[in-house]
Design an enzyme around this catalytic site. Sequence first.
Site, short mmCIF file in Angstrom:
data_model
loop_
_atom_site.label_atom_id
_atom_site.label_comp_id
_atom_site.label_asym_id
_atom_site.label_seq_id
_atom_site.Cartn_x
_atom_site.Cartn_y
_atom_site.Cartn_z
N HIS A 77 43.34 45.44 50.31
CA HIS A 77 43.03 45.97 48.98
C HIS A 77 43.99 47.07 48.52
CE1 HIS A 77 39.58 43.48 48.93
NE2 HIS A 77 38.69 44.29 49.44
N HIS A 137 35.99 44.71 42.10
CA HIS A 137 35.19 44.67 43.32
C HIS A 137 33.75 45.16 43.14
CE1 HIS A 137 34.52 44.76 47.65
NE2 HIS A 137 35.75 44.33 47.87
N GLU A 172 35.11 38.11 43.83
CA GLU A 172 36.36 38.70 43.37
C GLU A 172 37.34 37.59 42.99
OE1 GLU A 172 37.34 41.43 46.80
OE2 GLU A 172 35.38 40.63 47.29
C1 BGC Z 1 36.65 41.73 51.74
C2 BGC Z 1 35.88 42.20 52.94
C3 BGC Z 1 35.96 43.69 52.98
C4 BGC Z 1 35.40 44.26 51.71
C5 BGC Z 1 35.59 45.74 51.66
C6 BGC Z 1 36.02 42.32 50.52
O1 BGC Z 1 36.75 41.95 49.42
O2 BGC Z 1 36.69 40.34 51.66
O3 BGC Z 1 36.39 41.65 54.11
O4 BGC Z 1 35.28 44.21 54.07
O5 BGC Z 1 36.06 43.72 50.61
O6 BGC Z 1 34.50 46.38 51.27
#
Ligand code: BGC
Length: 375
Positions: free
Chosen positions: A136, A210, A340
Amino acid sequence: MRTKYVPILSAIAVLFVFGCNELAMCGEEEMSIKKQAYGKTKDGKNVDLYILTNTNGLKAEIMTYGGIVISLQVPDRDGNFADIVLGCDSLDEYLKGTPYFGALVGRYGNRIAKGKFTLDGVEYTLATNNGPNHLHGGIKGFDKVVWNAEPMQTDQGPALKLTYRSRDGEEGYPGNLSCIVSYTLTNNNELKINYEAETDKATVINLTHHSYFNLGGHNSGDILGHELMLNADHFTPVDKDLIPTGEIKSVKGTPMDFTRPMTIGSRIEQVAGGYDHNYVLNSSDGSLALAASVYEPKTGRVMEIFTTEPGIQFYTGNFLDGSNKGKGAVYNKHNGFCLETQHFPDSPNNPNFPSVVLKPGEKYTQLTVHRFSAR
Ligand code: BGC
């Protein structure tokens, strides 16, 4: 004949006397955007909160730190509003860190294996923040920066235009990247997220949003009873560190299959750790197409997601463990789900996945629409 007009004339008179606010009581609200100070970051930057209200009374609260949607109020089948996104009570709580509650994610949503990729013969090393991998956008991704904001009244509804310039080398990425993300709360009860970006050096990009949703209300427990449809015949399997193996696999005959509406909980026990997978959307020509539809039977709330992206990450809040609390609730495992819209995880290292490369002179765009209704 004359008496017929009396009620109409009195209604007009009432509107004149009481003005716009009373219009709300007649079932129609005025769309509005309100701004208020929300606090300061550790390095002293002011953070503002914008409250967008559409003509039907739907409300989105979005702050400039991380472009985070703090709350989203939508009605159920009886017209009762509830906040359907997980979140915190204050800026300080967000600053302590959350699992990306409501945030804009960039430059790269999801994982890049070992934080490394090669572009035009040059190997780039990114910040690693998820074991050996990059997740991310790294240590200080777009979810942890303060965006510039410009509120706008558009034909579709109130909007907030956020801009951020990520400098060359930030978190290891090449190129100065100028990003614009606009949230619009349309009068058709949609939260529309429009992304644009330009770079001055070839780079990779994969922006997403998210929010953790719970259509029963953010404080209503687990999401296992929600019915989900994903418009995807395939998904990208992952290894133990959630890095794609490179395979594109059919969902047919597996617990991954949501091509027909199924409750999220019906087969979750068969998926090690819970759902945390990228689905390959059936429509991948870049046009806006239905990706997902979610229905919560107790309240009747429905969320449909339309996107121009080729993939969608379905994540069932597997790592929520009660340590995140907010807005009067304690968030436990599976108390929210994320959908997402994105390019596939680790695309820079999988040449068979759709390209995430952005070159100077090109424009990155992505559009995602969350449409709310009830039945
Ligand atoms: C991911 C997860 C991750 C989370 C973080 C998601 O987009 O796929 O693996 O733990 O985001 O909070």
